[in-house]
Design a protein around this motif. Structure first.
Motif, PDB file in Angstrom:
ATOM      1  N   MET A 132      -2.215  -9.935 -10.776  1.00 52.51           N
ATOM      2  CA  MET A 132      -1.943  -8.784  -9.920  1.00 52.51           C
ATOM      3  C   MET A 132      -3.240  -7.987  -9.696  1.00 52.51           C
ATOM      4  N   ILE A 133      -3.481  -7.696  -8.457  1.00 50.56           N
ATOM      5  CA  ILE A 133      -4.638  -6.856  -8.118  1.00 50.56           C
ATOM      6  C   ILE A 133      -4.114  -5.442  -7.882  1.00 50.56           C
ATOM      7  N   VAL A 134      -4.741  -4.449  -8.488  1.00 56.63           N
ATOM      8  CA  VAL A 134      -4.376  -3.050  -8.215  1.00 56.63           C
ATOM      9  C   VAL A 134      -5.646  -2.305  -7.828  1.00 56.63           C
ATOM     10  N   ARG A 135      -5.647  -1.649  -6.683  1.00 49.31           N
ATOM     11  CA  ARG A 135      -6.830  -0.890  -6.245  1.00 49.31           C
ATOM     12  C   ARG A 135      -6.386   0.459  -5.711  1.00 49.31           C
ATOM     13  N   ASP A 136      -7.270   1.430  -5.849  1.00 48.56           N
ATOM     14  CA  ASP A 136      -6.968   2.790  -5.417  1.00 48.56           C
ATOM     15  C   ASP A 136      -8.000   3.199  -4.362  1.00 48.56           C
ATOM     16  N   PHE A 137      -7.521   3.448  -3.166  1.00 46.45           N
ATOM     17  CA  PHE A 137      -8.388   3.896  -2.075  1.00 46.45           C
ATOM     18  C   PHE A 137      -9.335   5.009  -2.539  1.00 46.45           C
ATOM     19  N   ASN A 138      -8.796   5.990  -3.271  1.00 41.80           N
ATOM     20  CA  ASN A 138      -9.600   7.156  -3.656  1.00 41.80           C
ATOM     21  C   ASN A 138     -10.733   6.788  -4.613  1.00 41.80           C
ATOM     22  N   LYS A 139     -10.501   5.775  -5.445  1.00 36.87           N
ATOM     23  CA  LYS A 139     -11.573   5.318  -6.348  1.00 36.87           C
ATOM     24  C   LYS A 139     -12.583   4.453  -5.597  1.00 36.87           C
ATOM     25  N   ILE A 140     -12.087   3.659  -4.659  1.00 34.64           N
ATOM     26  CA  ILE A 140     -12.997   2.791  -3.889  1.00 34.64           C
ATOM     27  C   ILE A 140     -14.022   3.625  -3.129  1.00 34.64           C
ATOM     28  N   ILE A 141     -13.568   4.688  -2.477  1.00 34.82           N
ATOM     29  CA  ILE A 141     -14.529   5.459  -1.666  1.00 34.82           C
ATOM     30  C   ILE A 141     -15.538   6.206  -2.545  1.00 34.82           C
ATOM     31  N   GLU A 142     -15.198   6.411  -3.815  1.00 33.97           N
ATOM     32  CA  GLU A 142     -16.152   7.031  -4.748  1.00 33.97           C
ATOM     33  C   GLU A 142     -17.095   6.008  -5.367  1.00 33.97           C
ATOM     34  N   ASN A 143     -16.522   4.885  -5.798  1.00 37.83           N
ATOM     35  CA  ASN A 143     -17.255   3.991  -6.714  1.00 37.83           C
ATOM     36  C   ASN A 143     -17.566   2.602  -6.183  1.00 37.83           C
ATOM     37  N   GLU A 144     -16.971   2.218  -5.044  1.00 34.20           N
ATOM     38  CA  GLU A 144     -17.203   0.844  -4.570  1.00 34.20           C
ATOM     39  C   GLU A 144     -17.658   0.873  -3.121  1.00 34.20           C
ATOM     40  N   LYS A 145     -18.858   1.413  -2.944  1.00 38.47           N
ATOM     41  CA  LYS A 145     -19.387   1.630  -1.593  1.00 38.47           C
ATOM     42  C   LYS A 145     -19.510   0.330  -0.789  1.00 38.47           C
TER      43      LYS A 145
ATOM     44  N   VAL B  44      -2.857   3.959  -3.535  1.00 31.43           N
ATOM     45  CA  VAL B  44      -2.847   2.806  -4.444  1.00 31.43           C
ATOM     46  C   VAL B  44      -2.225   1.597  -3.746  1.00 31.43           C
ATOM     47  N   MET B  45      -2.872   0.465  -3.894  1.00 29.09           N
ATOM     48  CA  MET B  45      -2.366  -0.796  -3.369  1.00 29.09           C
ATOM     49  C   MET B  45      -2.250  -1.806  -4.506  1.00 29.09           C
ATOM     50  N   TYR B  46      -1.143  -2.555  -4.515  1.00 27.65           N
ATOM     51  CA  TYR B  46      -1.100  -3.711  -5.412  1.00 27.65           C
ATOM     52  C   TYR B  46      -0.890  -4.969  -4.578  1.00 27.65           C
ATOM     53  N   ALA B  47      -1.458  -6.052  -5.088  1.00 30.64           N
ATOM     54  CA  ALA B  47      -1.361  -7.334  -4.380  1.00 30.64           C
ATOM     55  C   ALA B  47      -0.914  -8.386  -5.386  1.00 30.64           C
ATOM     56  N   LEU B  48       0.157  -9.071  -5.036  1.00 28.20           N
ATOM     57  CA  LEU B  48       0.767 -10.055  -5.936  1.00 28.20           C
ATOM     58  C   LEU B  48       0.154 -11.413  -5.633  1.00 28.20           C
ATOM     59  N   ASN B  49      -1.094 -11.572  -6.098  1.00 25.57           N
ATOM     60  CA  ASN B  49      -1.870 -12.774  -5.781  1.00 25.57           C
ATOM     61  C   ASN B  49      -1.468 -13.953  -6.662  1.00 25.57           C
ATOM     62  N   GLU B  50      -0.683 -13.674  -7.684  1.00 26.20           N
ATOM     63  CA  GLU B  50      -0.202 -14.762  -8.559  1.00 26.20           C
ATOM     64  C   GLU B  50       1.323 -14.800  -8.566  1.00 26.20           C
ATOM     65  N   HIS B  51       1.920 -14.309  -7.462  1.00 26.20           N
ATOM     66  CA  HIS B  51       3.383 -14.268  -7.356  1.00 26.20           C
ATOM     67  C   HIS B  51       3.992 -13.537  -8.558  1.00 26.20           C
ATOM     68  N   ASP B  52       3.306 -12.511  -8.964  1.00 27.11           N
ATOM     69  CA  ASP B  52       3.584 -11.814 -10.230  1.00 27.11           C
ATOM     70  C   ASP B  52       4.997 -11.217 -10.281  1.00 27.11           C
ATOM     71  N   ARG B  53       5.725 -11.545 -11.305  1.00 29.69           N
ATOM     72  CA  ARG B  53       6.997 -10.875 -11.564  1.00 29.69           C
ATOM     73  C   ARG B  53       6.683  -9.448 -12.001  1.00 29.69           C
TER      74      ARG B  53
ATOM     75  N   TYR C  94       0.857  -1.196   0.000  1.00 22.36           N
ATOM     76  CA  TYR C  94       0.000   0.000   0.000  1.00 22.36           C
ATOM     77  C   TYR C  94       0.885   1.235   0.000  1.00 22.36           C
ATOM     78  N   CYS C  95       0.655   2.144  -0.952  1.00 19.07           N
ATOM     79  CA  CYS C  95       1.490   3.347  -1.052  1.00 19.07           C
ATOM     80  C   CYS C  95       1.008   4.420  -0.081  1.00 19.07           C
ATOM     81  N   MET C  96       1.888   4.772   0.856  1.00 22.02           N
ATOM     82  CA  MET C  96       1.591   5.820   1.835  1.00 22.02           C
ATOM     83  C   MET C  96       2.089   7.185   1.349  1.00 22.02           C
ATOM     84  N   LYS C  97       3.126   7.169   0.533  1.00 24.11           N
ATOM     85  CA  LYS C  97       3.771   8.424   0.146  1.00 24.11           C
ATOM     86  C   LYS C  97       4.598   8.173  -1.113  1.00 24.11           C
TER      87      LYS C  97
END
Lengths: 132, 132
Positions: B1-14, A85-94, A62-65
């Motif tokens: 790979m899962i990529v999610r954005d906090f700022n989009k979630i609070i707008e669009n994924e209640k 923005v958060m990314y999750a390497l659910n498939e051990h993604d290179r 999770y990107c804090m800064k």
């Protein structure tokens, strides 16, 4: 209950502060805390680029800064990284991670990192049983 | 790979934004992401106090912003919370959490939360198998 303070760790618990090429990671929780995951705060230097592939771990970040991007080698897709923005390497993604500005990331590893891993040539960490 | 954005979630994924008495939690990762943990950003309102006891989960909580305290019911000890402090409930510790200023916390649950849990009267979440 475990209580730890990032600011005290970086002063007094240098063994929890791990650095490698252009990144530093502060290990807030490790395998021996027996939470089933580890939790790190990782700092990637401005202008740095990293190729990682955690073949033996799931990782969420999770990107804090900061500001940067991530490219998924399997799809070729690049995603912008900025706070929230958060990314999750659910498939051990290179993947290739780039820091345009210093990135400060909250990272979770499952299984938990023991603290003694180093990145191998292929960008992975060894599974815990190889470290024993 | 899962990529999610906090700022989009609070707008669009209640459906990923859960509120209860004086707190709101944004679920960035849940059980169905199959990472083996869930990852939430939780906001505790200024002046609020909470008693939790996750009998069926391990939880770690990292303070990103705000000011408060946590009391461990087993020992009676109170710890200050401010940015950089993390607590980990490695013994499913019953605790009281207080927000003097709004607390913004990065929370990890193992096993992962499914997203449908509510706090029960005893401050716990039901184990996943009771929610099926």
């Amino acid at each position: 209950m475990i209580v730890r303070d990032f600011n005290k760790i970086i002063e007094n618990e240098k063994d929890r502060v791990v650095s490698d090429a252009n990144w530093t990671s502060v290990r807030m929780l490790l395998a021996d805390d027996k939470m089933g995951f580890s939790f790190h705060l990782t700092f990637l230097d401005t202008g740095s680029e990293h190729v990682f592939e955690y073949k033996n771990h799931f990782e969420s970040v999770y990107c804090m800064k900061g500001k940067g991007s991530i490219t998924d080698h399997a799809t070729g897709e690049t995603h912008e990284i900025h706070p929230g923005v958060m990314y999750a390497l659910n498939e051990h993604d290179r993947h290739t991670l780039r820091a345009e500005e210093e990135l400060v990331m909250a990272c979770v590893f499952n299984p938990p990192v023991t603290g003694t891993e180093v990145h191998r040539e292929d960008g992975s960490y060894a599974p815990a049983e190889e470290l024993a």
